[in-house]
Write an enzyme that holds these catalytic residues in place. Structure first.
Site, PDB file in Angstrom:
ATOM      1  N   GLU A 187    -109.159  94.320 -29.753  1.00 27.29           N
ATOM      2  CA  GLU A 187    -108.711  93.658 -28.526  1.00 27.29           C
ATOM      3  C   GLU A 187    -109.578  92.464 -28.168  1.00 27.29           C
ATOM      4  O   GLU A 187    -109.638  92.042 -27.015  1.00 27.29           O
ATOM      5  CB  GLU A 187    -108.623  94.684 -27.401  1.00 27.29           C
ATOM      6  CG  GLU A 187    -107.469  95.637 -27.650  1.00 27.29           C
ATOM      7  CD  GLU A 187    -107.429  96.828 -26.711  1.00 27.29           C
ATOM      8  OE1 GLU A 187    -108.424  97.054 -25.998  1.00 27.29           O
ATOM      9  OE2 GLU A 187    -106.412  97.521 -26.719  1.00 27.29           O
ATOM     10  N   LYS A 305     -96.987  99.995 -20.234  1.00 24.52           N
ATOM     11  CA  LYS A 305     -96.860  99.344 -21.542  1.00 24.52           C
ATOM     12  C   LYS A 305     -95.395  99.450 -21.953  1.00 24.52           C
ATOM     13  O   LYS A 305     -94.927 100.536 -22.319  1.00 24.52           O
ATOM     14  CB  LYS A 305     -97.723 100.086 -22.578  1.00 24.52           C
ATOM     15  CG  LYS A 305     -99.234  99.897 -22.417  1.00 24.52           C
ATOM     16  CD  LYS A 305     -99.972 100.851 -23.354  1.00 24.52           C
ATOM     17  CE  LYS A 305    -101.440 100.502 -23.506  1.00 24.52           C
ATOM     18  NZ  LYS A 305    -102.177 101.575 -24.222  1.00 24.52           N
TER      19      LYS A 305
HETATM   20  P1  PGA Z   1    -103.538 101.001 -27.887  1.00 31.20           P
HETATM   21  O1  PGA Z   1    -104.916 100.925 -27.100  1.00 31.20           O
HETATM   22  O2  PGA Z   1    -102.797  99.751 -27.659  1.00 31.20           O
HETATM   23  O3  PGA Z   1    -104.021 101.183 -29.287  1.00 31.20           O
HETATM   24  O4  PGA Z   1    -102.826 102.214 -27.359  1.00 31.20           O
HETATM   25  C1  PGA Z   1    -105.091 100.424 -25.856  1.00 31.20           C
HETATM   26  C2  PGA Z   1    -105.332 101.481 -24.817  1.00 31.20           C
HETATM   27  O5  PGA Z   1    -105.616 102.647 -25.125  1.00 31.20           O
HETATM   28  O6  PGA Z   1    -105.211 101.148 -23.647  1.00 31.20           O
HETATM   29 ZN    ZN Z   2    -105.683 103.287 -22.815  1.00 27.65          ZN
END
Ligand code: PGA
Ligand code: ZN
Length: 379
Positions: A187, A305
């Site tokens: 990230e 998300k």
């Molecule tokens: P992920 O990680 O996109 O791999 O799920 C980000 C998070 O856990 O917030």
């Molecule tokens: Zn998370």
């Protein structure tokens, strides 16, 4: 609104994995939508199918969308559910569903001469909640260290302040960790190999007097083996987190416990009073799981998300329900992002309280889009 033609292509995500991008052509122009992927994805998320299978599915179902007049995005998203017929998009893939949903959202906006955030009716800017340090997997005690502003004058000012601290942290980590060579994780946060207390001590120093607060994403499911959290019993893990929160004035804790532990989440939320306790893997942007969390009072904050649930309409329903019950909302990127800045538009369009985006590298695409949106809103 109708698309004359829809097509699909393979593109790269930020982890250099293949993902899909759907492109639609209609009389006002072309729009594209691509889909990110998680690494520490929750087990209750909708299914993301392999790219080649998605492309085969797309060829079969695009006729149901091409040249057809749709009057709303809900109509498109309902049709996606109808075609799929499962609870978790296991037939057509949640990734394909979201790419189509995104293209139509952008199409509807363009059709009305609006940007996506305007089409969704949002006017309020979120506070940035940015990853500045972290690791991945069982080796790191905490997956992500985040910072966000206590109060916000403008989002541009908040972003620039966070970026300044991020740059400063790079230099500071180099001093304390001799193996650190300005490396970054998925990230684009500093990938530093120090223990949690040391990292938090350094971040606390870097943010001193700047009006910023520390947040954590524990991503506890990744450390949970069914009995313990990598060498810590459940009780020790709970105490460990509680002490970190108190000592470093942490204001945000995401996924402190594993993804099915609604009860311990509730205990922590009750005890940590002013702390935002956020469900990511716990809730997976799913209204049914949110209902369980509300019943148990498990969280006071939700992560959003879109690709955990598969359509924009489902994402909107989740945000609405969370807000209705007084929960804080955080629109989030994934570890495998794309060059699509649509999540910046969703954060403003749905007026979420926070936007959890990365601070550097390819991640700045989203932050820069928020800066442009603010300029447009403020005029
Ligand atoms: P992920 O990680 O996109 O791999 O799920 C980000 C998070 O856990 O917030
Ligand atoms: Zn998370």
């Amino acid at each position: 609104m109708k698309f004359e033609r829809l097509k699909i292509r393979k593109v790269l995500n930020t982890k250099s994995n293949l993902t899909i991008e759907v492109e639609g052509k209609f009389n006002k122009g072309r729009v594209r939508g691509s889909v990110p992927a998680g690494t520490s994805a929750g087990k209750h998320e909708v299914v993301s199918l392999p790219v080649d299978r998605v492309i085969r599915k797309f060829k079969l179902l695009k006729k149901k969308f091409e040249g057809v007049e749709f009057s709303s995005l809900e109509e498109v998203d309902s049709l996606l559910h109808e075609i799929d017929g499962t609870e978790n998009f296991s037939k057509i893939g949640g990734n394909l569903a979201l790419a189509i949903s995104y293209v139509f959202l952008k199409g509807f906006a363009l059709n009305e001469g609006l940007e996506v955030f305007e089409y969704l009716g949002g006017k309020k800017l979120p506070k940035p909640l940015c990853n500045v340090a972290g690791g991945w997997g069982k080796e790191s005690e905490i997956q992500e260290y985040l910072i966000y502003p206590k109060v916000q004058r403008s989002i541009a000012a908040s972003i620039f302040k966070i970026a300044e601290v991020y740059r400063q942290l790079g230099k500071m980590f180099k001093k304390y960790d001799k193996t650190f060579n300005m490396g970054k994780n998925y990230e684009s946060a500093w990938a530093v190999r120090l223990d949690a207390k040391k990292i938090l001590t350094i971040i606390s120093k870097a943010i001193e007097g700047k009006g910023l607060v520390i947040g954590l994403d524990v991503a506890a499911s990744d450390r949970w083996d069914g009995k313990t959290y990598v060498g810590r019993s459940e009780k020790e893990h709970y105490t460990f987190l509680k002490r970190l929160v108190k000592r470093f004035g942490i204001g945000y804790v995401e996924d402190p416990f594993h993804e099915d532990d609604f009860e311990t989440f509730a205990k922590f939320t009750k005890e940590m009073k002013r702390v935002m306790v956020c469900g990511d893997d716990l809730l997976v942007t799913n209204v049914k799981r949110l209902e369980t969390a509300l019943k148990n009072k498990s969280v006071n904050t939700v992560l959003v998300k879109p690709n955990q649930i598969g359509t924009v309409s489902d994402t909107i329903a989740f945000v609405k329900m969370a807000k209705k019950h007084g929960l804080k909302t955080v629109l989030s990127h994934r570890s495998g992002e794309t060059d699509d800045a649509i999540i910046a538009h969703l954060a403003v369009g749905l007026e979420t309280d926070y936007a959890k985006f990365g601070t550097s590298g390819e991640r700045v695409v989203k932050l820069n889009e928020l800066i442009r949106i603010e300029e447009k809103i403020k005029g």
